[in-house]
Scaffold this motif. Structure first.
Motif, PDB file in Angstrom:
ATOM      1  N   GLN A  94      -4.143 -12.305   4.909  1.00 33.08           N
ATOM      2  CA  GLN A  94      -4.637 -12.516   3.545  1.00 33.08           C
ATOM      3  C   GLN A  94      -5.185 -11.234   2.924  1.00 33.08           C
ATOM      4  O   GLN A  94      -5.371 -11.170   1.719  1.00 33.08           O
ATOM      5  CB  GLN A  94      -5.707 -13.610   3.523  1.00 33.08           C
ATOM      6  CG  GLN A  94      -5.157 -15.004   3.747  1.00 33.08           C
ATOM      7  CD  GLN A  94      -4.042 -15.375   2.786  1.00 33.08           C
ATOM      8  OE1 GLN A  94      -2.915 -15.611   3.194  1.00 33.08           O
ATOM      9  NE2 GLN A  94      -4.321 -15.408   1.501  1.00 33.08           N
ATOM     10  N   GLU A  95      -5.436 -10.213   3.731  1.00 33.43           N
ATOM     11  CA  GLU A  95      -5.929  -8.934   3.225  1.00 33.43           C
ATOM     12  C   GLU A  95      -4.790  -7.987   2.834  1.00 33.43           C
ATOM     13  O   GLU A  95      -5.033  -6.963   2.219  1.00 33.43           O
ATOM     14  CB  GLU A  95      -6.798  -8.249   4.288  1.00 33.43           C
ATOM     15  CG  GLU A  95      -8.031  -9.033   4.689  1.00 33.43           C
ATOM     16  CD  GLU A  95      -8.756  -8.398   5.866  1.00 33.43           C
ATOM     17  OE1 GLU A  95      -8.733  -7.157   5.995  1.00 33.43           O
ATOM     18  OE2 GLU A  95      -9.325  -9.160   6.672  1.00 33.43           O
ATOM     19  N   PHE A  96      -3.557  -8.332   3.203  1.00 33.19           N
ATOM     20  CA  PHE A  96      -2.415  -7.465   2.941  1.00 33.19           C
ATOM     21  C   PHE A  96      -1.991  -7.529   1.490  1.00 33.19           C
ATOM     22  O   PHE A  96      -1.917  -8.605   0.898  1.00 33.19           O
ATOM     23  CB  PHE A  96      -1.210  -7.874   3.817  1.00 33.19           C
ATOM     24  CG  PHE A  96      -1.165  -7.197   5.150  1.00 33.19           C
ATOM     25  CD1 PHE A  96      -0.340  -6.104   5.361  1.00 33.19           C
ATOM     26  CD2 PHE A  96      -1.947  -7.651   6.200  1.00 33.19           C
ATOM     27  CE1 PHE A  96      -0.291  -5.474   6.603  1.00 33.19           C
ATOM     28  CE2 PHE A  96      -1.910  -7.030   7.434  1.00 33.19           C
ATOM     29  CZ  PHE A  96      -1.085  -5.941   7.637  1.00 33.19           C
ATOM     30  N   GLY A  97      -1.701  -6.347   0.949  1.00 31.84           N
ATOM     31  CA  GLY A  97      -1.040  -6.259  -0.342  1.00 31.84           C
ATOM     32  C   GLY A  97       0.460  -6.214  -0.094  1.00 31.84           C
ATOM     33  O   GLY A  97       0.913  -6.081   1.049  1.00 31.84           O
ATOM     34  N   ALA A  98       1.222  -6.290  -1.159  1.00 31.57           N
ATOM     35  CA  ALA A  98       2.679  -6.335  -1.031  1.00 31.57           C
ATOM     36  C   ALA A  98       3.239  -5.075  -0.371  1.00 31.57           C
ATOM     37  O   ALA A  98       4.109  -5.161   0.499  1.00 31.57           O
ATOM     38  CB  ALA A  98       3.309  -6.541  -2.402  1.00 31.57           C
ATOM     39  N   GLU A  99       2.726  -3.915  -0.756  1.00 28.18           N
ATOM     40  CA  GLU A  99       3.266  -2.666  -0.217  1.00 28.18           C
ATOM     41  C   GLU A  99       3.069  -2.567   1.296  1.00 28.18           C
ATOM     42  O   GLU A  99       4.003  -2.250   2.036  1.00 28.18           O
ATOM     43  CB  GLU A  99       2.611  -1.466  -0.898  1.00 28.18           C
ATOM     44  CG  GLU A  99       3.135  -0.146  -0.382  1.00 28.18           C
ATOM     45  CD  GLU A  99       2.434   1.063  -0.984  1.00 28.18           C
ATOM     46  OE1 GLU A  99       2.654   2.169  -0.470  1.00 28.18           O
ATOM     47  OE2 GLU A  99       1.661   0.912  -1.946  1.00 28.18           O
ATOM     48  N   ASP A 100       1.851  -2.842   1.763  1.00 32.86           N
ATOM     49  CA  ASP A 100       1.587  -2.709   3.194  1.00 32.86           C
ATOM     50  C   ASP A 100       2.325  -3.768   4.009  1.00 32.86           C
ATOM     51  O   ASP A 100       2.810  -3.482   5.111  1.00 32.86           O
ATOM     52  CB  ASP A 100       0.084  -2.771   3.464  1.00 32.86           C
ATOM     53  CG  ASP A 100      -0.641  -1.570   2.891  1.00 32.86           C
ATOM     54  OD1 ASP A 100      -0.035  -0.480   2.841  1.00 32.86           O
ATOM     55  OD2 ASP A 100      -1.814  -1.714   2.493  1.00 32.86           O
ATOM     56  N   ALA A 101       2.439  -4.986   3.481  1.00 34.18           N
ATOM     57  CA  ALA A 101       3.193  -6.030   4.181  1.00 34.18           C
ATOM     58  C   ALA A 101       4.655  -5.627   4.306  1.00 34.18           C
ATOM     59  O   ALA A 101       5.252  -5.736   5.390  1.00 34.18           O
ATOM     60  CB  ALA A 101       3.058  -7.365   3.447  1.00 34.18           C
ATOM     61  N   ALA A 102       5.222  -5.142   3.216  1.00 34.32           N
ATOM     62  CA  ALA A 102       6.632  -4.733   3.244  1.00 34.32           C
ATOM     63  C   ALA A 102       6.846  -3.559   4.194  1.00 34.32           C
ATOM     64  O   ALA A 102       7.834  -3.529   4.948  1.00 34.32           O
ATOM     65  CB  ALA A 102       7.091  -4.372   1.834  1.00 34.32           C
ATOM     66  N   ARG A 103       5.942  -2.587   4.170  1.00 32.08           N
ATOM     67  CA  ARG A 103       6.071  -1.421   5.050  1.00 32.08           C
ATOM     68  C   ARG A 103       6.036  -1.844   6.521  1.00 32.08           C
ATOM     69  O   ARG A 103       6.804  -1.337   7.348  1.00 32.08           O
ATOM     70  CB  ARG A 103       4.953  -0.426   4.766  1.00 32.08           C
ATOM     71  CG  ARG A 103       5.108   0.264   3.420  1.00 32.08           C
ATOM     72  CD  ARG A 103       3.884   1.026   3.023  1.00 32.08           C
ATOM     73  NE  ARG A 103       3.685   2.183   3.901  1.00 32.08           N
ATOM     74  CZ  ARG A 103       2.617   2.946   3.883  1.00 32.08           C
ATOM     75  NH1 ARG A 103       1.623   2.688   3.048  1.00 32.08           N
ATOM     76  NH2 ARG A 103       2.514   3.984   4.682  1.00 32.08           N
ATOM     77  N   MET A 104       5.134  -2.762   6.839  1.00 36.35           N
ATOM     78  CA  MET A 104       5.012  -3.197   8.233  1.00 36.35           C
ATOM     79  C   MET A 104       6.257  -3.972   8.665  1.00 36.35           C
ATOM     80  O   MET A 104       6.796  -3.737   9.753  1.00 36.35           O
ATOM     81  CB  MET A 104       3.756  -4.040   8.413  1.00 36.35           C
ATOM     82  CG  MET A 104       3.473  -4.362   9.857  1.00 36.35           C
ATOM     83  SD  MET A 104       1.724  -4.529  10.132  1.00 36.35           S
ATOM     84  CE  MET A 104       1.702  -4.595  11.905  1.00 36.35           C
ATOM     85  N   LEU A 105       6.733  -4.868   7.823  1.00 38.71           N
ATOM     86  CA  LEU A 105       7.930  -5.644   8.173  1.00 38.71           C
ATOM     87  C   LEU A 105       9.156  -4.736   8.303  1.00 38.71           C
ATOM     88  O   LEU A 105       9.971  -4.933   9.207  1.00 38.71           O
ATOM     89  CB  LEU A 105       8.166  -6.735   7.132  1.00 38.71           C
ATOM     90  CG  LEU A 105       7.130  -7.863   7.112  1.00 38.71           C
ATOM     91  CD1 LEU A 105       7.419  -8.836   5.984  1.00 38.71           C
ATOM     92  CD2 LEU A 105       7.063  -8.576   8.455  1.00 38.71           C
ATOM     93  N   CYS A 106       9.264  -3.742   7.435  1.00 44.55           N
ATOM     94  CA  CYS A 106      10.392  -2.802   7.527  1.00 44.55           C
ATOM     95  C   CYS A 106      10.340  -2.006   8.829  1.00 44.55           C
ATOM     96  O   CYS A 106      11.384  -1.749   9.445  1.00 44.55           O
ATOM     97  CB  CYS A 106      10.394  -1.858   6.328  1.00 44.55           C
ATOM     98  SG  CYS A 106      10.964  -2.637   4.812  1.00 44.55           S
ATOM     99  N   ALA A 107       9.153  -1.637   9.267  1.00 42.59           N
ATOM    100  CA  ALA A 107       9.012  -0.890  10.518  1.00 42.59           C
ATOM    101  C   ALA A 107       9.489  -1.733  11.701  1.00 42.59           C
ATOM    102  O   ALA A 107      10.241  -1.244  12.560  1.00 42.59           O
ATOM    103  CB  ALA A 107       7.561  -0.456  10.722  1.00 42.59           C
ATOM    104  N   TYR A 108       9.081  -2.992  11.752  1.00 40.75           N
ATOM    105  CA  TYR A 108       9.501  -3.864  12.854  1.00 40.75           C
ATOM    106  C   TYR A 108      10.998  -4.130  12.796  1.00 40.75           C
ATOM    107  O   TYR A 108      11.671  -4.180  13.835  1.00 40.75           O
ATOM    108  CB  TYR A 108       8.695  -5.170  12.846  1.00 40.75           C
ATOM    109  CG  TYR A 108       7.342  -4.999  13.498  1.00 40.75           C
ATOM    110  CD1 TYR A 108       7.070  -5.546  14.738  1.00 40.75           C
ATOM    111  CD2 TYR A 108       6.341  -4.253  12.891  1.00 40.75           C
ATOM    112  CE1 TYR A 108       5.845  -5.374  15.353  1.00 40.75           C
ATOM    113  CE2 TYR A 108       5.115  -4.065  13.495  1.00 40.75           C
ATOM    114  CZ  TYR A 108       4.870  -4.626  14.721  1.00 40.75           C
ATOM    115  OH  TYR A 108       3.653  -4.434  15.332  1.00 40.75           O
ATOM    116  N   ALA A 109      11.534  -4.288  11.586  1.00 41.22           N
ATOM    117  CA  ALA A 109      12.978  -4.494  11.438  1.00 41.22           C
ATOM    118  C   ALA A 109      13.741  -3.256  11.886  1.00 41.22           C
ATOM    119  O   ALA A 109      14.763  -3.368  12.569  1.00 41.22           O
ATOM    120  CB  ALA A 109      13.311  -4.850   9.992  1.00 41.22           C
ATOM    121  N   ALA A 110      13.248  -2.073  11.538  1.00 37.08           N
ATOM    122  CA  ALA A 110      13.918  -0.826  11.933  1.00 37.08           C
ATOM    123  C   ALA A 110      13.953  -0.680  13.448  1.00 37.08           C
ATOM    124  O   ALA A 110      14.928  -0.166  14.005  1.00 37.08           O
ATOM    125  CB  ALA A 110      13.219   0.372  11.306  1.00 37.08           C
TER     126      ALA A 110
END
Length: 154
Positions: A94-110
Motif C-alpha cells: 500500500q506504500e508503493f507508487g506506480a513507478e516503484d511497483a512497476a520497476r520492481m515487477l520489471c526487475a523480477y520479470a527480467a
C-alpha cells in the motif's frame, strides 16, 4: 517578518544507502583477470545479498525497487535476497507508487523469477492506482465515467 530557518538535512537511511550501493555495484563491469577478480566480484555480491536480506524489512518501496533493479541489471538471480525483497514489498504494497511497483515487477520479470504473491500484490496495487487516477480525471474534467472500469470503494 518571516523567520528563515535552515532546513534540516535529510539523512539517507541504511536501506537507501544499501540500495544505492547495489546500484553502483551493478553499474561496475565485472572484473576480468583471473580467478582472484572473479572471487572479488562474488564476494562483493555475496555481501550485498546478505545485507539485502537483513535490511529488506526496513527498506522503503523505492529502496526495494532500486535494489531489485540492481540485481536484475547485474544478472544476479540470487533467490535469498529476491525472496526477502519480495516479502517486504508484499507487506508494504500500500506504500508503493506506480513507478516503484512497476520497476520492481520489471526487475523480477527480467530475472525470470516467478513470485506469484509479489506479482499479485503489486499488480493489484497498480490497478488500484490506475483506478484512482482515472476517477480523479473523471472528477476534475467532469467526464462521464466508463461503465465497469472504476469500482466503487466498499
Amino acid at each position: 517578518a518571516v523567520e528563515h530557518r535552515p532546513r534540516a538535512r535529510e539523512v539517507p537511511g541504511v536501506g537507501e544507502l544499501h540500495a544505492e550501493h547495489c546500484r553502483r555495484l551493478a553499474a561496475t563491469k565485472p572484473t576480468t583477470g583471473g580467478s582472484g577478480a572473479a572471487a572479488a566480484d562474488a564476494a562483493a555480491w555475496g555481501w550485498a545479498s546478505l545485507r539485502a536480506c537483513k535490511l529488506a524489512e526496513d527498506m522503503r518501496p523505492r529502496d526495494l525497487a532500486v535494489c531489485s533493479e540492481a540485481f536484475a541489471s547485474a544478472g544476479r538471480r540470487d533467490m535469498r535476497p529476491l525472496f526477502m525483497l519480495a516479502e517486504a514489498a508484499i507487506s508494504k504494497r500500500q506504500e508503493f507508487g506506480a513507478e516503484d511497483a512497476a520497476r520492481m515487477l520489471c526487475a523480477y520479470a527480467a530475472l525470470r523469477v516467478r513470485n506469484e504473491p509479489l506479482f499479485e500484490a503489486l499488480g493489484a496495487r497498480l490497478a488500484e492506482l490506475a483506478g484512482e487516477a482515472y476517477q480523479q480525471l473523471v472528477e476534475e474534467q467532469g467526464l462521464q465515467p466508463l461503465g465497469g472500469l472504476v469500482r466503487e470503494s466498499a
